[in-house]
Design a protein around this motif. Structure first.
Motif, mmCIF file in Angstrom:
data_model
loop_
_atom_site.group_PDB
_atom_site.id
_atom_site.type_symbol
_atom_site.label_atom_id
_atom_site.label_comp_id
_atom_site.label_asym_id
_atom_site.label_seq_id
_atom_site.Cartn_x
_atom_site.Cartn_y
_atom_site.Cartn_z
ATOM 1 N N SER A 258 45.622 143.279 46.333
ATOM 2 C CA SER A 258 46.619 142.849 47.304
ATOM 3 C C SER A 258 46.317 141.410 47.696
ATOM 4 O O SER A 258 45.237 141.115 48.205
ATOM 5 C CB SER A 258 46.561 143.744 48.542
ATOM 6 N N PRO B 203 54.000 146.739 41.680
ATOM 7 C CA PRO B 203 52.957 145.974 42.364
ATOM 8 C C PRO B 203 52.150 145.142 41.362
ATOM 9 O O PRO B 203 52.293 145.307 40.145
ATOM 10 C CB PRO B 203 52.073 147.059 42.997
ATOM 11 N N LEU B 204 51.315 144.267 41.866
ATOM 12 C CA LEU B 204 50.428 143.476 41.027
ATOM 13 C C LEU B 204 49.592 144.417 40.165
ATOM 14 O O LEU B 204 49.127 145.451 40.650
ATOM 15 C CB LEU B 204 49.516 142.620 41.905
ATOM 16 N N TYR C 255 43.806 147.176 40.951
ATOM 17 C CA TYR C 255 44.921 146.839 41.825
ATOM 18 C C TYR C 255 44.399 145.864 42.854
ATOM 19 O O TYR C 255 43.282 145.988 43.324
ATOM 20 C CB TYR C 255 45.455 148.090 42.535
ATOM 21 N N TYR D 243 60.452 136.998 44.215
ATOM 22 C CA TYR D 243 60.252 137.959 43.134
ATOM 23 C C TYR D 243 61.577 138.596 42.744
ATOM 24 O O TYR D 243 61.862 138.793 41.585
ATOM 25 C CB TYR D 243 59.266 139.055 43.538
ATOM 26 N N GLN E 272 53.193 140.995 41.172
ATOM 27 C CA GLN E 272 54.131 141.904 41.829
ATOM 28 C C GLN E 272 55.519 141.326 41.636
ATOM 29 O O GLN E 272 55.718 140.117 41.675
ATOM 30 C CB GLN E 272 53.831 142.004 43.319
ATOM 31 N N GLU F 184 60.861 147.393 41.011
ATOM 32 C CA GLU F 184 59.751 146.605 41.542
ATOM 33 C C GLU F 184 58.429 147.282 41.187
ATOM 34 O O GLU F 184 58.286 148.506 41.293
ATOM 35 C CB GLU F 184 59.862 146.454 43.057
#
Length: 181
Positions: free
Chosen positions: A166, A116-117, A164, A28, A127, A114
Motif C-alpha cells: 500500500s 490493487p497494486l 501486496y 487510474y 493499482q 480495478e
C-alpha cells in the motif's frame, strides 16, 4: 509548542494523503492500463472445496489458453481471442465443475475492473483499472486467483510468492519512522 507542530504535521499529512488518493483514483480510472490483460477467477465461496476447484479450473484455463496466447502479438489480439473463446472457456469450466459434482456453473466475460497494486517477481503492476478475463464460479463471492494473460505472466513461473503493498501505508510508515530517528 512542539506538540502543536506535530499535530499540524500529522493533520497536513492526512489531508495530503486524502487529496493524493482522490487524484490517484481519478488518474487510474482516466488512464486504463493498456499494456496488460489480466485474468481473475473468483471462487464460489471460501469453503475448502470451492477453493480447491478454483485452482483446478485455473489449471484447465491456463492449459487451454496457452497455445492461443502464444500466437498473440498485441493486447488487442489477446482481447479479441479471449472474446472469441468465452463460450469455450465457460464450457470448460462447467464441464470441470460437473465432473467434480458441483451444482453451480460459471460465467466468463472480458471487462475492465480495478485491481490493487501487485508485484510479480519484480514486475510491479500499479493499482488501477485493467481489462481482464473474469471467470465467476457459482456466486463468485469467494477468494480469487488472478494474474496476467497478456503478456502471459501467469503461464510461466507458477508457484511464485507475490507481495501486496500500500503506497499510503508506505508514506505513513516513512513519516513515523523518520520522526522516531
Amino acid at each position: 509548542m512542539e506538540e502543536k507542530i506535530r499535530i499540524s504535521c500529522i493533520s497536513f499529512l492526512i489531508v495530503g494523503i486524502i487529496v493524493l488518493s482522490g487524484i490517484g483514483l481519478w488518474s487510474y480510472e482516466a488512464q486504463p492500463k493498456k499494456e496488460y490483460l489480466r485474468i481473475h477467477i473468483r471462487a464460489n465461496s471460501n469453503l475448502q472445496t470451492d477453493q480447491s476447484i478454483k485452482y483446478q479450473i485455473k489449471d484447465e484455463i491456463v492449459k487451454f489458453l496457452t497455445p492461443y496466447i502464444a500466437e498473440c502479438k498485441t493486447k488487442a489480439q489477446a482481447t479479441d481471442m479471449l472474446n472469441g473463446k468465452l463460450k469455450e472457456i465457460q464450457t470448460l469450466c462447467d464441464k470441470t465443475l460437473k465432473a467434480n459434482r458441483y451444482a453451480y456453473t460459471s460465467k466468463a466475460s472480458v471487462r475492465r475492473e480495478e485491481f490493487p497494486l501487485r508485484i510479480y517477481d519484480g514486475l510491479t503492476l500499479e493499482q488501477g483499472f485493467y481489462d481482464a478475463l473474469i471467470v465467476e464460479l457459482g456466486s463468485g463471492e469467494g477468494d480469487n486467483w488472478w494474474c496476467v494473460v497478456y503478456p502471459p505472466l501467469c503461464f510461466v513461473g507458477q508457484g511464485q510468492a507475490y507481495q501486496y503493498r500500500s503506497k499510503i501505508l508506505d508514506v505513513i510508515n516513512d513519516f513515523f519512522c523518520k520522526e522516531k530517528k
